[in-house]
Enzyme design. Structure first.
Site, mmCIF file in Angstrom:
data_model
loop_
_atom_site.group_PDB
_atom_site.id
_atom_site.type_symbol
_atom_site.label_atom_id
_atom_site.label_comp_id
_atom_site.label_asym_id
_atom_site.label_seq_id
_atom_site.Cartn_x
_atom_site.Cartn_y
_atom_site.Cartn_z
ATOM 1 N N CYS A 68 -4.525 2.069 -1.830
ATOM 2 C CA CYS A 68 -5.944 2.359 -1.425
ATOM 3 C C CYS A 68 -6.137 2.757 0.274
ATOM 4 O O CYS A 68 -5.816 1.381 0.792
ATOM 5 C CB CYS A 68 -7.278 1.765 -1.917
ATOM 6 S SG CYS A 68 -8.597 2.335 -1.385
ATOM 7 N N GLY A 69 -6.259 3.708 0.639
ATOM 8 C CA GLY A 69 -6.003 3.653 2.247
ATOM 9 C C GLY A 69 -7.447 3.129 2.791
ATOM 10 O O GLY A 69 -7.373 2.427 3.929
#
Length: 403
Positions: free
Chosen positions: A100-101
């Protein structure tokens, strides 16, 4: 005994809440049960043994259907080898992700700002660059090593919220381009018209994304002016169909591990619109549906990596070319876009699970901010909450409104 002391004595789980372009990250830094094994094994253990805790932290009454979380994991195989400073597990409304950025951007700030060695045992291993006013933090995510750079104060002891956090992705790659996926009658949605198939790209940025142009879904006005309920209905039907399509399933096989080989999201893309910050050569907008049909408020950092890999494969994006990726939120406020650049290519991704792929490393930047601190507990007498933790109860209060 004070009520706060009593509740904490009962076993509180402590969290920091942050947001990245409006997308929440609930960082669970204390109280989650100890996990063992490799990071992917710890993810398996969390799924099989402690999923009720995930539900309590993500869903009502403590969270909501669109909550997102990151669990601090102090010990992993990459931490032990010295490649990473700390590990994390990402969690959402229906389970545990692999990357997850937006949460990575938030985590980077938190890990610099905490000096509690019970939370971050290797905090003192961080070596600030006082000249550049930044510090590097290596985070072990389930997809691999993510190298984060956090801007700092002059003394290097806390993060600087006025400048963006950046990260270098794990190798991202295009898995399939221009797949013509048949759409049977029972899957069709009204806007599709008389089309019997739809064109889909599959790309990996730490998790697998199916990318589809908004107009090819049948929405001719794009993401500038559209009916969100209608798009959501179409994407729900499409995602469930893609998960069963043989050519899509083949594309989803990651070389390194079967546990990385699943369709995480459908990203609806509009290449024609998007806020363009200074320094970006161009911009586009995406509407990301992930996990259990959550809508990402942020531009989706791991999908930014996937989209850059796809554009590189199609020879639309060269190394060093900066591109801006927007969500509905960043477009609305003209701030919060993620800017990405390809910094490395031709990286072999090898394993026993599928053929060798060749990936790219993407430099992604964005800003995250603190919203609060929380301490959660459970009372044994709360039968509704305890029963709810064993299942997912989703009340749709009303129609989702566009921003």
């Amino acid at each position: 005994m004070d009520v706060v002391q009593q509740l904490e004595q009962n076993g509180a789980i402590k969290c920091i809440d942050m947001h990245t372009t409006g997308e929440p990250t609930r960082i669970i830094y204390s109280g989650f049960p100890h996990l063992t094994g490799t990071l992917l094994e710890q993810r398996d253990q969390a799924k099989s043994q402690y999923d009720k805790i995930r539900k309590r932290l993500m869903l009502e009454p403590r969270g909501h259907y669109d909550m997102y979380g990151a669990i601090i994991i102090p010990e992993t195989e990459l931490v032990q080898s010295g490649e990473a400073h700390i590990g994390t597990l990402f969690t959402h409304n229906s389970g545990f992700s692999t990357m997850c950025g937006h949460a990575t951007i938030a985590l980077g700030r938190f890990l610099v700002d905490t000096h509690d060695l019970t939370v971050f045992p290797r905090r003192n291993d961080l070596k600030p660059d006082l000249a550049a006013r930044e510090v590097k933090v290596n985070i072990h995510a389930p997809c691999g090593l993510v190298r984060v750079t956090v801007p700092t104060s002059e003394d290097g002891q806390k993060s600087d919220p006025s400048r963006p956090v950046t990260f270098l992705s794990t190798p991202a790659y295009c898995a399939a381009t221009s797949l013509q996926v048949p759409i049977p009658a029972e899957v069709r949605w009204p806007e599709l018209g008389d089309k019997t198939s739809i064109e889909v790209d599959i790309s990996y940025g730490g998790a697998f994304y199916a990318l589809v142009d908004i107009q090819k879904l049948g929405f001719s006005t794009g993401l500038r002016n559209f009916n969100l309920d209608a798009v959501t209905f179409a994407v729900k039907k499409l995602k469930r169909h893609l998960e069963t399509d043989p050519q899509v399933r083949k594309a989803l096989q990651h070389p390194e591990d079967e546990r990385l080989s699943f369709l995480y999201s459908v990203m609806v893309v509009d290449h024609e619109i998007g806020f363009k910050p200074d320094g970006a050569a161009g911009a586009e907008t995406g509407l990301c549906y992930f996990a259990g049909d959550q809508i990402d408020r942020s531009p989706t950092g791991s999908c930014v990596a996937a989209r850059m890999a796809l554009a590189h494969e199609k020879k639309l994006r060269a190394k060093g070319q900066a591109w801006a990726y927007n969500s509905l939120v960043s477009n609305h406020f003209n701030t919060g876009a993620f800017t990405a650049t390809i910094v490395e290519d031709g990286i072999p991704i090898e394993g026993q699970n599928s053929e060798t792929r060749h990936g790219v490393v993407i430099h992604v930047q964005g800003n995250a901010y603190y919203t609060g601190t929380l301490s959660f507990t459970v009372e044994e007498e709360d039968l509704i909450e305890i029963i709810a933790a064993r299942c997912v109860i989703h009340f749709q209060i009303g129609p989702v409104q566009n921003i």
